[in-house]
Design a protein around this motif. Structure first.
Motif, PDB file in Angstrom:
ATOM      1  N   UNK A  14       0.833  -1.214   0.000  1.00  0.00           N
ATOM      2  CA  UNK A  14       0.000   0.000   0.000  1.00  0.00           C
ATOM      3  C   UNK A  14       0.860   1.253   0.000  1.00  0.00           C
ATOM      4  N   UNK A  15       2.181   1.090   0.088  1.00  0.00           N
ATOM      5  CA  UNK A  15       3.109   2.230   0.092  1.00  0.00           C
ATOM      6  C   UNK A  15       2.726   3.244   1.173  1.00  0.00           C
ATOM      7  N   UNK A  16       2.625   2.752   2.391  1.00  0.00           N
ATOM      8  CA  UNK A  16       2.210   3.578   3.521  1.00  0.00           C
ATOM      9  C   UNK A  16       3.349   4.478   3.983  1.00  0.00           C
ATOM     10  N   UNK A  17       3.027   5.724   4.199  1.00  0.00           N
ATOM     11  CA  UNK A  17       4.005   6.673   4.719  1.00  0.00           C
ATOM     12  C   UNK A  17       4.225   6.393   6.210  1.00  0.00           C
ATOM     13  N   UNK A  18       5.474   6.476   6.643  1.00  0.00           N
ATOM     14  CA  UNK A  18       5.827   6.271   8.040  1.00  0.00           C
ATOM     15  C   UNK A  18       6.096   7.653   8.641  1.00  0.00           C
ATOM     16  N   UNK A  58      10.571   4.506  32.341  1.00  0.00           N
ATOM     17  CA  UNK A  58      10.421   5.194  33.624  1.00  0.00           C
ATOM     18  C   UNK A  58       9.082   5.903  33.693  1.00  0.00           C
ATOM     19  N   UNK A  59       8.746   6.334  34.900  1.00  0.00           N
ATOM     20  CA  UNK A  59       7.454   6.991  35.117  1.00  0.00           C
ATOM     21  C   UNK A  59       7.506   8.502  34.980  1.00  0.00           C
ATOM     22  N   UNK A  60       8.679   9.095  34.800  1.00  0.00           N
ATOM     23  CA  UNK A  60       8.784  10.551  34.795  1.00  0.00           C
ATOM     24  C   UNK A  60       8.784  11.154  33.389  1.00  0.00           C
ATOM     25  N   UNK A  61       8.216  10.458  32.439  1.00  0.00           N
ATOM     26  CA  UNK A  61       8.142  10.925  31.060  1.00  0.00           C
ATOM     27  C   UNK A  61       6.904  11.809  30.898  1.00  0.00           C
ATOM     28  N   UNK A  62       7.045  12.929  30.224  1.00  0.00           N
ATOM     29  CA  UNK A  62       5.898  13.823  30.015  1.00  0.00           C
ATOM     30  C   UNK A  62       5.377  13.780  28.579  1.00  0.00           C
ATOM     31  N   UNK A  63       6.240  13.408  27.625  1.00  0.00           N
ATOM     32  CA  UNK A  63       5.819  13.255  26.232  1.00  0.00           C
ATOM     33  C   UNK A  63       6.364  11.940  25.700  1.00  0.00           C
ATOM     34  N   UNK A  64       5.769  11.475  24.633  1.00  0.00           N
ATOM     35  CA  UNK A  64       6.191  10.198  24.048  1.00  0.00           C
ATOM     36  C   UNK A  64       6.077  10.280  22.532  1.00  0.00           C
ATOM     37  N   UNK A  65       6.961   9.578  21.855  1.00  0.00           N
ATOM     38  CA  UNK A  65       6.977   9.535  20.389  1.00  0.00           C
ATOM     39  C   UNK A  65       6.105   8.374  19.924  1.00  0.00           C
ATOM     40  N   UNK A  66       5.170   8.690  19.051  1.00  0.00           N
ATOM     41  CA  UNK A  66       4.298   7.674  18.455  1.00  0.00           C
ATOM     42  C   UNK A  66       4.662   7.559  16.976  1.00  0.00           C
ATOM     43  N   UNK A  67       4.889   6.339  16.522  1.00  0.00           N
ATOM     44  CA  UNK A  67       5.207   6.085  15.118  1.00  0.00           C
ATOM     45  C   UNK A  67       3.955   5.525  14.446  1.00  0.00           C
ATOM     46  N   UNK A  68       3.608   6.131  13.313  1.00  0.00           N
ATOM     47  CA  UNK A  68       2.432   5.719  12.540  1.00  0.00           C
ATOM     48  C   UNK A  68       2.893   5.097  11.225  1.00  0.00           C
ATOM     49  N   UNK A  69       2.359   3.942  10.917  1.00  0.00           N
ATOM     50  CA  UNK A  69       2.573   3.298   9.620  1.00  0.00           C
ATOM     51  C   UNK A  69       1.273   3.525   8.846  1.00  0.00           C
ATOM     52  N   UNK A  70       1.232   4.649   8.125  1.00  0.00           N
ATOM     53  CA  UNK A  70       0.011   5.042   7.418  1.00  0.00           C
ATOM     54  C   UNK A  70      -1.172   5.037   8.353  1.00  0.00           C
ATOM     55  N   UNK A  71      -2.281   4.515   7.879  1.00  0.00           N
ATOM     56  CA  UNK A  71      -3.484   4.379   8.698  1.00  0.00           C
ATOM     57  C   UNK A  71      -3.593   2.980   9.299  1.00  0.00           C
ATOM     58  N   UNK A  72      -2.504   2.205   9.201  1.00  0.00           N
ATOM     59  CA  UNK A  72      -2.557   0.796   9.585  1.00  0.00           C
ATOM     60  C   UNK A  72      -2.120   0.515  11.013  1.00  0.00           C
ATOM     61  N   UNK A  73      -1.038   1.130  11.453  1.00  0.00           N
ATOM     62  CA  UNK A  73      -0.491   0.799  12.772  1.00  0.00           C
ATOM     63  C   UNK A  73       0.110   2.045  13.408  1.00  0.00           C
ATOM     64  N   UNK A  89      14.401   3.512  14.703  1.00  0.00           N
ATOM     65  CA  UNK A  89      14.523   4.141  13.396  1.00  0.00           C
ATOM     66  C   UNK A  89      13.672   3.370  12.389  1.00  0.00           C
ATOM     67  N   UNK A  90      13.103   4.100  11.440  1.00  0.00           N
ATOM     68  CA  UNK A  90      12.178   3.514  10.472  1.00  0.00           C
ATOM     69  C   UNK A  90      12.466   4.052   9.077  1.00  0.00           C
ATOM     70  N   UNK A  91      11.953   3.342   8.080  1.00  0.00           N
ATOM     71  CA  UNK A  91      12.007   3.842   6.712  1.00  0.00           C
ATOM     72  C   UNK A  91      10.954   4.939   6.574  1.00  0.00           C
ATOM     73  N   UNK A  92      10.941   5.623   5.439  1.00  0.00           N
ATOM     74  CA  UNK A  92       9.954   6.688   5.218  1.00  0.00           C
ATOM     75  C   UNK A  92       8.649   6.162   4.624  1.00  0.00           C
ATOM     76  N   UNK A  93       8.714   4.993   3.973  1.00  0.00           N
ATOM     77  CA  UNK A  93       7.546   4.455   3.295  1.00  0.00           C
ATOM     78  C   UNK A  93       7.683   2.941   3.224  1.00  0.00           C
ATOM     79  N   UNK A  94       6.578   2.217   3.364  1.00  0.00           N
ATOM     80  CA  UNK A  94       6.644   0.753   3.333  1.00  0.00           C
ATOM     81  C   UNK A  94       7.094   0.213   1.980  1.00  0.00           C
ATOM     82  N   UNK A  95       7.063   1.025   0.944  1.00  0.00           N
ATOM     83  CA  UNK A  95       7.547   0.586  -0.367  1.00  0.00           C
ATOM     84  C   UNK A  95       9.040   0.263  -0.340  1.00  0.00           C
TER      85      UNK A  95
END
Length: 147
Positions: free
Chosen positions: A67-71, A92-107, A114-120
């Motif tokens: 589907x060539x999903x953008x990461x 740890x419990x003292x984190x105030x922000x967190x990084x969320x990685x999206x694989x298009x609308x799938x995950x 580290x991730x690629x830019x696109x599932x292609x």
């Protein structure tokens, strides 16, 4: 970053996890070992999967990759992330922000890797082998380059 991440295989792990959750209703892997040529994910599971299920799993992952999903990533307040994601593996419990990685609308999930830019960029996802022992389903996989 402490770990040596392999972006294409790590991204494939995300898609595999999303597919395991949607196909089997299980949690994401609790342990993963990601290498350049082959990797493995361990899941808490109640039974072995059948050969038919392994073929269907591999096919479903490849369908998403094609589907060539953008990461992408976003930084989210921890309170907001707690409402949407399992944060039990945070260091740890003292984190105030967190990084969320999206694989298009799938995950989507919290991740420091580290991730690629696109599932292609991943090529074909191949399950090398799988086995079940004492409540652990292990799936070994690789990505075969499209070249």
């Amino acid at each position: 970053m402490g770990k040596n991440y392999v972006p294409h295989m790590h991204t494939a792990e995300h898609v595999l996890n999303g597919t395991m959750v949607s196909m089997f209703g299980c949690d994401r892997c609790y342990s993963a070992h990601i290498n350049t040529k082959k990797s493995k994910c361990d899941y808490h599971f109640e039974r072995p999967i059948t050969e038919f299920e392994a073929i269907a799993l591999q096919s479903a992952v490849n369908t998403q990759l094609q589907r060539n999903l953008e990461v992408t990533e976003e930084i989210m307040p921890i309170e907001q992330a707690q409402e949407r994601y399992n944060l039990s593996r945070l260091p740890s419990d003292d984190i105030t922000t967190i990084r969320i990685v999206h694989i298009g609308d799938y995950d989507s999930c919290p991740c420091i890797g580290e991730h690629v830019q696109n599932t292609s960029e991943l090529g074909e996802f191949i399950i090398n082998s799988y086995n079940f022992e004492d409540g652990r389903l292990r799936i070994r996989f690789k990505c075969k380059s499209a070249d």
